[in-house]
Write a protein that holds these residues in place. Structure first.
Motif, PDB file in Angstrom:
ATOM      1  N   LYS A 114       0.833  -1.205   0.000  1.00 44.21           N
ATOM      2  CA  LYS A 114       0.000   0.000   0.000  1.00 44.21           C
ATOM      3  C   LYS A 114       0.866   1.252   0.000  1.00 44.21           C
ATOM      4  CE  LYS A 114      -3.449  -2.789   0.689  1.00 44.21           C
ATOM      5  NZ  LYS A 114      -4.168  -3.319  -0.425  1.00 44.21           N
ATOM      6  N   VAL A 115       1.890   1.261   0.844  1.00 48.67           N
ATOM      7  CA  VAL A 115       2.783   2.423   0.919  1.00 48.67           C
ATOM      8  C   VAL A 115       3.514   2.609  -0.404  1.00 48.67           C
ATOM      9  CG1 VAL A 115       4.819   3.346   2.100  1.00 48.67           C
ATOM     10  CG2 VAL A 115       3.030   2.196   3.415  1.00 48.67           C
ATOM     11  N   SER A 116       3.930   1.511  -1.005  1.00 51.68           N
ATOM     12  CA  SER A 116       4.651   1.570  -2.268  1.00 51.68           C
ATOM     13  C   SER A 116       3.811   2.157  -3.392  1.00 51.68           C
ATOM     14  CB  SER A 116       5.127   0.171  -2.651  1.00 51.68           C
ATOM     15  OG  SER A 116       5.801   0.202  -3.869  1.00 51.68           O
ATOM     16  N   ALA A 117       2.521   1.933  -3.354  1.00 56.70           N
ATOM     17  CA  ALA A 117       1.649   2.520  -4.376  1.00 56.70           C
ATOM     18  C   ALA A 117       1.682   4.048  -4.295  1.00 56.70           C
ATOM     19  CB  ALA A 117       0.223   2.013  -4.202  1.00 56.70           C
ATOM     20  N   TYR A 118       1.783   4.580  -3.086  1.00 58.98           N
ATOM     21  CA  TYR A 118       1.877   6.031  -2.921  1.00 58.98           C
ATOM     22  C   TYR A 118       3.276   6.552  -3.230  1.00 58.98           C
ATOM     23  CZ  TYR A 118      -2.707   5.947  -0.790  1.00 58.98           C
ATOM     24  OH  TYR A 118      -4.044   5.786  -0.566  1.00 58.98           O
ATOM     25  N   MET A 119       4.290   5.696  -3.076  1.00 62.67           N
ATOM     26  CA  MET A 119       5.673   6.085  -3.365  1.00 62.67           C
ATOM     27  C   MET A 119       6.017   5.962  -4.849  1.00 62.67           C
ATOM     28  SD  MET A 119       7.755   4.343  -0.151  1.00 62.67           S
ATOM     29  CE  MET A 119       9.021   3.804  -1.235  1.00 62.67           C
ATOM     30  N   GLN A 120       5.081   5.557  -5.689  1.00 59.94           N
ATOM     31  CA  GLN A 120       5.357   5.258  -7.087  1.00 59.94           C
ATOM     32  C   GLN A 120       6.007   6.411  -7.850  1.00 59.94           C
ATOM     33  OE1 GLN A 120       3.887   6.044 -10.304  1.00 59.94           O
ATOM     34  NE2 GLN A 120       5.037   4.461 -11.334  1.00 59.94           N
ATOM     35  N   PRO A 121       5.597   7.668  -7.673  1.00 57.49           N
ATOM     36  CA  PRO A 121       6.319   8.731  -8.388  1.00 57.49           C
ATOM     37  C   PRO A 121       7.806   8.799  -8.001  1.00 57.49           C
ATOM     38  CG  PRO A 121       4.223   9.561  -7.602  1.00 57.49           C
ATOM     39  CD  PRO A 121       4.402   8.190  -7.004  1.00 57.49           C
ATOM     40  N   PHE A 122       8.096   8.559  -6.744  1.00 58.84           N
ATOM     41  CA  PHE A 122       9.481   8.553  -6.268  1.00 58.84           C
ATOM     42  C   PHE A 122      10.249   7.350  -6.830  1.00 58.84           C
ATOM     43  CE2 PHE A 122      12.410   7.013  -2.898  1.00 58.84           C
ATOM     44  CZ  PHE A 122      13.351   8.031  -2.974  1.00 58.84           C
ATOM     45  N   THR A 123       9.653   6.164  -6.760  1.00 60.65           N
ATOM     46  CA  THR A 123      10.331   4.966  -7.270  1.00 60.65           C
ATOM     47  C   THR A 123      10.435   4.994  -8.792  1.00 60.65           C
ATOM     48  OG1 THR A 123       8.263   3.717  -7.183  1.00 60.65           O
ATOM     49  CG2 THR A 123       9.755   3.505  -5.312  1.00 60.65           C
ATOM     50  N   ARG A 124       9.525   5.679  -9.465  1.00 57.50           N
ATOM     51  CA  ARG A 124       9.607   5.826 -10.925  1.00 57.50           C
ATOM     52  C   ARG A 124      10.870   6.597 -11.309  1.00 57.50           C
ATOM     53  NH1 ARG A 124       8.498   3.053 -14.785  1.00 57.50           N
ATOM     54  NH2 ARG A 124      10.622   3.517 -15.148  1.00 57.50           N
ATOM     55  N   LYS A 125      11.184   7.646 -10.543  1.00 55.52           N
ATOM     56  CA  LYS A 125      12.400   8.429 -10.799  1.00 55.52           C
ATOM     57  C   LYS A 125      13.643   7.582 -10.569  1.00 55.52           C
ATOM     58  CE  LYS A 125      10.387  12.879  -9.674  1.00 55.52           C
ATOM     59  NZ  LYS A 125      10.329  13.987  -8.710  1.00 55.52           N
ATOM     60  N   ILE A 126      13.627   6.785  -9.515  1.00 52.91           N
ATOM     61  CA  ILE A 126      14.780   5.931  -9.213  1.00 52.91           C
ATOM     62  C   ILE A 126      14.968   4.875 -10.296  1.00 52.91           C
ATOM     63  CG2 ILE A 126      15.664   4.166  -7.625  1.00 52.91           C
ATOM     64  CD1 ILE A 126      14.389   5.724  -5.350  1.00 52.91           C
ATOM     65  N   SER A 127      13.885   4.197 -10.656  1.00 52.66           N
ATOM     66  CA  SER A 127      14.015   3.101 -11.635  1.00 52.66           C
ATOM     67  C   SER A 127      14.356   3.621 -13.023  1.00 52.66           C
ATOM     68  CB  SER A 127      12.758   2.249 -11.665  1.00 52.66           C
ATOM     69  OG  SER A 127      11.652   2.992 -12.086  1.00 52.66           O
ATOM     70  N   SER A 128      13.853   4.788 -13.400  1.00 51.61           N
ATOM     71  CA  SER A 128      14.194   5.314 -14.721  1.00 51.61           C
ATOM     72  C   SER A 128      15.631   5.826 -14.771  1.00 51.61           C
ATOM     73  CB  SER A 128      13.215   6.416 -15.135  1.00 51.61           C
ATOM     74  OG  SER A 128      13.333   7.522 -14.271  1.00 51.61           O
ATOM     75  N   ARG A 129      16.143   6.267 -13.641  1.00 58.29           N
ATOM     76  CA  ARG A 129      17.509   6.791 -13.613  1.00 58.29           C
ATOM     77  C   ARG A 129      18.555   5.690 -13.485  1.00 58.29           C
ATOM     78  NH1 ARG A 129      19.835  11.670  -9.913  1.00 58.29           N
ATOM     79  NH2 ARG A 129      21.928  11.617 -10.780  1.00 58.29           N
ATOM     80  N   PHE A 130      18.336   4.736 -12.581  1.00 58.44           N
ATOM     81  CA  PHE A 130      19.355   3.731 -12.296  1.00 58.44           C
ATOM     82  C   PHE A 130      19.175   2.420 -13.054  1.00 58.44           C
ATOM     83  CE2 PHE A 130      19.513   6.417  -8.458  1.00 58.44           C
ATOM     84  CZ  PHE A 130      20.840   6.793  -8.531  1.00 58.44           C
ATOM     85  N   PHE A 131      17.936   2.067 -13.366  1.00 58.21           N
ATOM     86  CA  PHE A 131      17.685   0.772 -13.993  1.00 58.21           C
ATOM     87  C   PHE A 131      17.244   0.886 -15.445  1.00 58.21           C
ATOM     88  CE2 PHE A 131      16.851   0.209  -9.429  1.00 58.21           C
ATOM     89  CZ  PHE A 131      17.809  -0.758  -9.158  1.00 58.21           C
ATOM     90  N   LYS A 132      17.038   2.097 -15.924  1.00 60.77           N
ATOM     91  CA  LYS A 132      16.654   2.360 -17.332  1.00 60.77           C
ATOM     92  C   LYS A 132      15.411   1.580 -17.747  1.00 60.77           C
ATOM     93  CE  LYS A 132      20.518   4.719 -18.019  1.00 60.77           C
ATOM     94  NZ  LYS A 132      20.638   5.771 -17.069  1.00 60.77           N
ATOM     95  N   ILE A 133      14.451   1.515 -16.825  1.00 57.23           N
ATOM     96  CA  ILE A 133      13.183   0.810 -17.122  1.00 57.23           C
ATOM     97  C   ILE A 133      12.116   1.829 -17.365  1.00 57.23           C
ATOM     98  CG2 ILE A 133      11.433  -0.719 -16.195  1.00 57.23           C
ATOM     99  CD1 ILE A 133      13.627  -2.222 -14.776  1.00 57.23           C
TER     100      ILE A 133
END
Length: 133
Positions: A114-133
């Motif tokens: 549930k918390v991760s669903a709200y953190m998605q904009p933050f994790t989107r920035k991390i995954s697009s920057r470090f994992f190129k997904i």
């Protein structure tokens, strides 16, 4: 010459799982600050694993149901929902009875979904920057 097949990972699912993992790390730091009991850490990570497995199962169910007729899709989604939560209740009951891990911290770990669903904009920035997904 052998061709390597790339596995396509759904970006939203990856972000959700990354958020659950980061949430687990933050909770682990807090748990270690207050107590060093291994049952607490084990319970927390069991909950995190359940949350990641539940997220993958939810994605798989929705992805599969998109190719079905409306009536069949709603039946499949409902059945898989009940299966997912039945498994959660069974694991929590086993933890409560066995004393192997703390079931409250396992539930806290599961709430990482549930918390991760709200953190998605933050994790989107991390995954697009470090994992190129």
């Amino acid at each position: 010459m052998e061709k390597r097949r790339k596995i396509k990972i759904d970006a939203t699912l990856f972000d959700l799982c990354l958020g659950i993992f980061l949430y687990g790390i933050i909770c682990q730091i807090i748990v270690l600050f207050f107590s060093r009991k291994p049952e607490y850490s084990i319970g927390l990570w069991i909950g995190d694993i359940l949350a990641i497995a539940g997220s993958v199962h939810m994605w798989w169910t929705i992805n599969r149901s998109l190719d079905m007729a409306s009536k069949d899709a709603s039946k499949t989604v409902g059945t898989q929902y009940l299966l997912r939560y039945f498994l959660l209740v069974v694991v929590m009951a086993l933890l409560a009875v066995s004393g192997f891990a703390n079931p409250l911290l396992a539930f806290l770990g599961y709430m990482g979904m549930k918390v991760s669903a709200y953190m998605q904009p933050f994790t989107r920035k991390i995954s697009s920057r470090f994992f190129k997904i």
